[in-house]
Design a protein around this motif. Structure first.
Motif, PDB file in Angstrom:
ATOM      1  N   LEU A  18       7.219 -12.772   1.166  1.00 40.13           N
ATOM      2  CA  LEU A  18       6.671 -11.696   1.986  1.00 40.13           C
ATOM      3  C   LEU A  18       7.375 -10.404   1.590  1.00 40.13           C
ATOM      4  CD1 LEU A  18       4.813 -10.960   4.385  1.00 40.13           C
ATOM      5  CD2 LEU A  18       6.796 -11.288   5.857  1.00 40.13           C
ATOM      6  N   THR A  19       6.572  -9.385   1.275  1.00 36.78           N
ATOM      7  CA  THR A  19       7.104  -8.081   0.880  1.00 36.78           C
ATOM      8  C   THR A  19       6.617  -7.036   1.871  1.00 36.78           C
ATOM      9  OG1 THR A  19       6.998  -8.720  -1.448  1.00 36.78           O
ATOM     10  CG2 THR A  19       7.236  -6.387  -0.975  1.00 36.78           C
ATOM     11  N   ARG A  20       7.526  -6.235   2.369  1.00 37.71           N
ATOM     12  CA  ARG A  20       7.186  -5.124   3.281  1.00 37.71           C
ATOM     13  C   ARG A  20       7.488  -3.842   2.528  1.00 37.71           C
ATOM     14  NH1 ARG A  20       5.774  -1.540   6.494  1.00 37.71           N
ATOM     15  NH2 ARG A  20       6.209  -1.540   8.716  1.00 37.71           N
ATOM     16  N   PHE A  21       6.456  -3.063   2.241  1.00 43.19           N
ATOM     17  CA  PHE A  21       6.626  -1.817   1.505  1.00 43.19           C
ATOM     18  C   PHE A  21       6.992  -0.688   2.458  1.00 43.19           C
ATOM     19  CE2 PHE A  21       3.690  -4.441  -0.940  1.00 43.19           C
ATOM     20  CZ  PHE A  21       4.323  -4.455  -2.169  1.00 43.19           C
ATOM     21  N   SER A  22       7.530   0.387   1.912  1.00 44.16           N
ATOM     22  CA  SER A  22       7.894   1.544   2.729  1.00 44.16           C
ATOM     23  C   SER A  22       6.664   2.163   3.372  1.00 44.16           C
ATOM     24  CB  SER A  22       8.579   2.607   1.868  1.00 44.16           C
ATOM     25  OG  SER A  22       9.775   2.109   1.335  1.00 44.16           O
ATOM     26  N   ASP A  23       6.817   2.622   4.602  1.00 42.33           N
ATOM     27  CA  ASP A  23       5.720   3.314   5.286  1.00 42.33           C
ATOM     28  C   ASP A  23       5.493   4.669   4.619  1.00 42.33           C
ATOM     29  OD1 ASP A  23       5.688   1.199   7.012  1.00 42.33           O
ATOM     30  OD2 ASP A  23       6.668   2.262   8.661  1.00 42.33           O
ATOM     31  N   VAL A  24       4.250   5.120   4.620  1.00 37.23           N
ATOM     32  CA  VAL A  24       3.900   6.429   4.064  1.00 37.23           C
ATOM     33  C   VAL A  24       3.425   7.313   5.202  1.00 37.23           C
ATOM     34  CG1 VAL A  24       2.377   7.668   2.487  1.00 37.23           C
ATOM     35  CG2 VAL A  24       3.242   5.408   1.864  1.00 37.23           C
ATOM     36  N   ASP A  25       4.163   8.388   5.448  1.00 36.82           N
ATOM     37  CA  ASP A  25       3.753   9.383   6.445  1.00 36.82           C
ATOM     38  C   ASP A  25       2.938  10.449   5.734  1.00 36.82           C
ATOM     39  OD1 ASP A  25       4.968   8.377   8.788  1.00 36.82           O
ATOM     40  OD2 ASP A  25       6.917   9.072   8.064  1.00 36.82           O
ATOM     41  N   LEU A  26       1.677  10.579   6.120  1.00 36.27           N
ATOM     42  CA  LEU A  26       0.801  11.575   5.501  1.00 36.27           C
ATOM     43  C   LEU A  26       1.094  12.944   6.100  1.00 36.27           C
ATOM     44  CD1 LEU A  26      -2.412   9.406   5.511  1.00 36.27           C
ATOM     45  CD2 LEU A  26      -0.858   9.819   3.610  1.00 36.27           C
ATOM     46  N   PRO A  27       0.977  13.998   5.297  1.00 35.88           N
ATOM     47  CA  PRO A  27       1.323  15.345   5.782  1.00 35.88           C
ATOM     48  C   PRO A  27       0.348  15.863   6.840  1.00 35.88           C
ATOM     49  CG  PRO A  27       0.367  15.457   3.578  1.00 35.88           C
ATOM     50  CD  PRO A  27       0.538  14.002   3.905  1.00 35.88           C
ATOM     51  N   ASN A  28       0.784  16.878   7.546  1.00 36.80           N
ATOM     52  CA  ASN A  28      -0.032  17.612   8.533  1.00 36.80           C
ATOM     53  C   ASN A  28      -0.543  16.715   9.655  1.00 36.80           C
ATOM     54  OD1 ASN A  28       0.252  20.010   7.014  1.00 36.80           O
ATOM     55  ND2 ASN A  28      -1.428  19.360   5.683  1.00 36.80           N
ATOM     56  N   HIS A  29       0.275  15.775  10.107  1.00 34.98           N
ATOM     57  CA  HIS A  29      -0.076  14.892  11.229  1.00 34.98           C
ATOM     58  C   HIS A  29      -1.365  14.111  10.973  1.00 34.98           C
ATOM     59  CE1 HIS A  29       3.092  16.812  13.485  1.00 34.98           C
ATOM     60  NE2 HIS A  29       2.571  17.980  13.159  1.00 34.98           N
ATOM     61  N   PHE A  30      -1.631  13.749   9.710  1.00 34.05           N
ATOM     62  CA  PHE A  30      -2.858  13.026   9.379  1.00 34.05           C
ATOM     63  C   PHE A  30      -2.749  11.539   9.715  1.00 34.05           C
ATOM     64  CE2 PHE A  30      -6.393  11.477   6.835  1.00 34.05           C
ATOM     65  CZ  PHE A  30      -7.342  12.447   7.106  1.00 34.05           C
ATOM     66  N   GLY A  31      -1.540  10.976   9.616  1.00 31.34           N
ATOM     67  CA  GLY A  31      -1.367   9.571   9.988  1.00 31.34           C
ATOM     68  C   GLY A  31      -0.274   8.886   9.193  1.00 31.34           C
ATOM     69  N   GLU A  32      -0.252   7.564   9.299  1.00 28.31           N
ATOM     70  CA  GLU A  32       0.778   6.752   8.654  1.00 28.31           C
ATOM     71  C   GLU A  32       0.115   5.498   8.076  1.00 28.31           C
ATOM     72  OE1 GLU A  32       5.135   5.277   9.967  1.00 28.31           O
ATOM     73  OE2 GLU A  32       3.509   4.657  11.291  1.00 28.31           O
ATOM     74  N   ASP A  67      -2.471  -1.018   6.860  1.00 27.73           N
ATOM     75  CA  ASP A  67      -2.767  -0.561   8.215  1.00 27.73           C
ATOM     76  C   ASP A  67      -2.635   0.958   8.249  1.00 27.73           C
ATOM     77  OD1 ASP A  67      -3.122  -0.485  11.008  1.00 27.73           O
ATOM     78  OD2 ASP A  67      -0.963  -0.679  11.339  1.00 27.73           O
ATOM     79  N   PHE A  68      -3.728   1.640   8.573  1.00 29.19           N
ATOM     80  CA  PHE A  68      -3.721   3.093   8.699  1.00 29.19           C
ATOM     81  C   PHE A  68      -3.729   3.461  10.172  1.00 29.19           C
ATOM     82  CE2 PHE A  68      -6.341   7.008   9.170  1.00 29.19           C
ATOM     83  CZ  PHE A  68      -5.395   7.899   8.692  1.00 29.19           C
ATOM     84  N   ASP A  69      -2.666   4.122  10.614  1.00 27.55           N
ATOM     85  CA  ASP A  69      -2.581   4.633  11.982  1.00 27.55           C
ATOM     86  C   ASP A  69      -2.913   6.123  11.933  1.00 27.55           C
ATOM     87  OD1 ASP A  69      -1.790   2.222  13.176  1.00 27.55           O
ATOM     88  OD2 ASP A  69       0.306   2.574  12.629  1.00 27.55           O
ATOM     89  N   ALA A  70      -4.078   6.466  12.442  1.00 24.39           N
ATOM     90  CA  ALA A  70      -4.554   7.847  12.375  1.00 24.39           C
ATOM     91  C   ALA A  70      -3.742   8.760  13.282  1.00 24.39           C
ATOM     92  CB  ALA A  70      -6.030   7.908  12.754  1.00 24.39           C
ATOM     93  N   GLY A  71      -3.406   9.921  12.763  1.00 23.93           N
ATOM     94  CA  GLY A  71      -2.720  10.937  13.544  1.00 23.93           C
ATOM     95  C   GLY A  71      -3.724  11.904  14.164  1.00 23.93           C
TER      96      GLY A  71
END
Length: 93
Positions: A18-32, A67-71
């Motif tokens: 099982l591999t867990r990659f780093s989370d990506v925070d998208l700019p301008n409150h777009f999401g994660e 998993d995309f969490d919308a901002g």
């Protein structure tokens, strides 16, 4: 990455991980975006002479989850929470 495996004999083995990659925070409150992968691999190989080294060929499949969490900015543009799963073949040495 966390993984476990079992070597059946000197030529054949099996691994899963099982591999867990780093989370990506998208700019301008777009999401994660969060991504992880689970894989199962068969391992075929042989020891290299009298050394401690061996040559292995691995093959199997990996299931990738995203998993995309919308901002707030994504919601303003009509984009909401979204999940994706895909199974892909895996080979390596």
């Amino acid at each position: 990455r966390g993984y476990v495996g079992f070597q059946f004999n000197r030529y054949f083995g099996l691994e899963t991980g099982l591999t867990r990659f780093s989370d990506v925070d998208l700019p301008n409150h777009f999401g994660e975006i969060k991504t992880w992968q689970w894989d199962v691999l068969a391992k075929v190989g042989t020891p290299l002479g009298n050394s401690r080294f061996r040559g292995d060929f691995k093959f199997g499949a990996a299931e990738i989850f995203s998993d995309f969490d919308a901002g707030s900015r994504a919601h303003d543009n009509g984009i909401h929470h979204d999940d994706h799963e895909v199974v892909v073949p895996v080979v390596g040495a």
